[in-house]
Write an enzyme that holds these catalytic residues in place. Structure first.
Site, mmCIF file in Angstrom:
data_model
loop_
_atom_site.group_PDB
_atom_site.id
_atom_site.type_symbol
_atom_site.label_atom_id
_atom_site.label_comp_id
_atom_site.label_asym_id
_atom_site.label_seq_id
_atom_site.Cartn_x
_atom_site.Cartn_y
_atom_site.Cartn_z
ATOM 1 N N GLY A 1 0.845 -1.192 0.000
ATOM 2 C CA GLY A 1 0.000 0.000 0.000
ATOM 3 C C GLY A 1 0.875 1.233 0.000
ATOM 4 C CG LEU A 2 -0.666 4.756 -1.858
ATOM 5 C CD1 LEU A 2 -1.849 5.718 -1.890
ATOM 6 C CD2 LEU A 2 0.348 5.096 -2.938
ATOM 7 C CB ALA B 1 -1.428 2.675 3.471
ATOM 8 N N GLY B 2 -0.584 2.705 6.697
ATOM 9 C CA GLY B 2 -0.725 2.000 7.969
ATOM 10 C C GLY B 2 -0.175 0.592 7.944
ATOM 11 C CE LYS B 3 3.381 -0.024 3.086
ATOM 12 N NZ LYS B 3 2.964 1.413 3.116
ATOM 13 C CB SER B 4 4.968 0.015 9.643
ATOM 14 O OG SER B 4 5.793 0.009 8.494
ATOM 15 C CB SER C 1 5.934 -4.069 -2.768
ATOM 16 O OG SER C 1 4.887 -4.224 -1.832
#
Length: 201
Positions: free
Chosen positions: A39-40, A43-46, A113
């Site tokens: 995701g951007l 976005a909150g991935k981590s 990615s």
């Protein structure tokens, strides 16, 4: 004087190991797999990856988070931000994730990615069903408003080039196994939804 052989001239044969990934997984009583959060930036991935790992750990599962920024600080610190270096960054991350899955772990990757081809290349390293693409689909406007590292501002001011979402594209997954929007209704709910998905799998 001995000369180094160029890599294509080397004869590399992977060594057969006595223990299989199935043996290692059985010792941990879990099915290892790779959860790939894409995701951007912002976005909150981590945050989601960290919260998910805590939840899985509390249930006695063996996990590890591979965070894009963390790998940039170590394994990938020799790489720049050009197109070739960014591809190599994802390739290394995918190879590490594969090794960890073979070790019997549930691996959570958190990385922008941005390109489908690189994510598909990562998927091909894993057995069928062991790679789960999670699209953290928080909209660009929300990510840019959060801007926790000030990267969107820097990109719009021209201080950062080829920044995903500003002057470099993000190719959203076409068929992710799971999609999470961290803005609705909140991060804890998003983590719960992802947790339920993982446990169901």
């Amino acid at each position: 004087m001995n000369e180094m052989l160029p890599l294509p001239a080397l004869r590399i044969s992977p060594h057969a190991l006595s223990l299989s990934s199935v043996d290692r997984a059985a010792l941990k009583s879990q099915r290892p797999r790779c959860l790939w959060l894409t995701g951007l930036s912002g976005a909150g991935k981590s945050t989601l990856a960290n919260a998910l790992e805590v939840q899985l750990n509390q249930r006695g599962l063996h996990t590890f988070v591979l965070d894009g920024d963390n790998l940039r600080a170590g394994l990938c610190r020799d790489l720049g931000m050009g197109a070739d270096c960014r591809r190599e960054n994802i390739r290394r991350m995918a190879e590490v994730a594969r090794l960890m899955v073979e070790a019997g772990l549930i691996v959570i990757v958190a990385a922008i990615s941005p390109f489908r081809a690189e994510r598909e290349a990562a998927r091909r390293l894993f057995a069928e069903g062991d790679f789960i693409e999670v699209y953290v689909s928080t909209p660009l406007a929300v990510c840019a408003q959060r801007d926790p590292k000030g990267l969107y501002l820097a990109a719009r001011q021209g201080r950062i080039k080829d920044f995903t979402g500003v002057d470099s594209p993000y190719e959203a997954p076409l068929h992710p196994e799971c999609e999470i929007d961290t803005q609705v209704p909140d991060m804890s709910r998003a983590c719960l939804r992802l947790m339920e998905f993982v446990l169901k799998k």
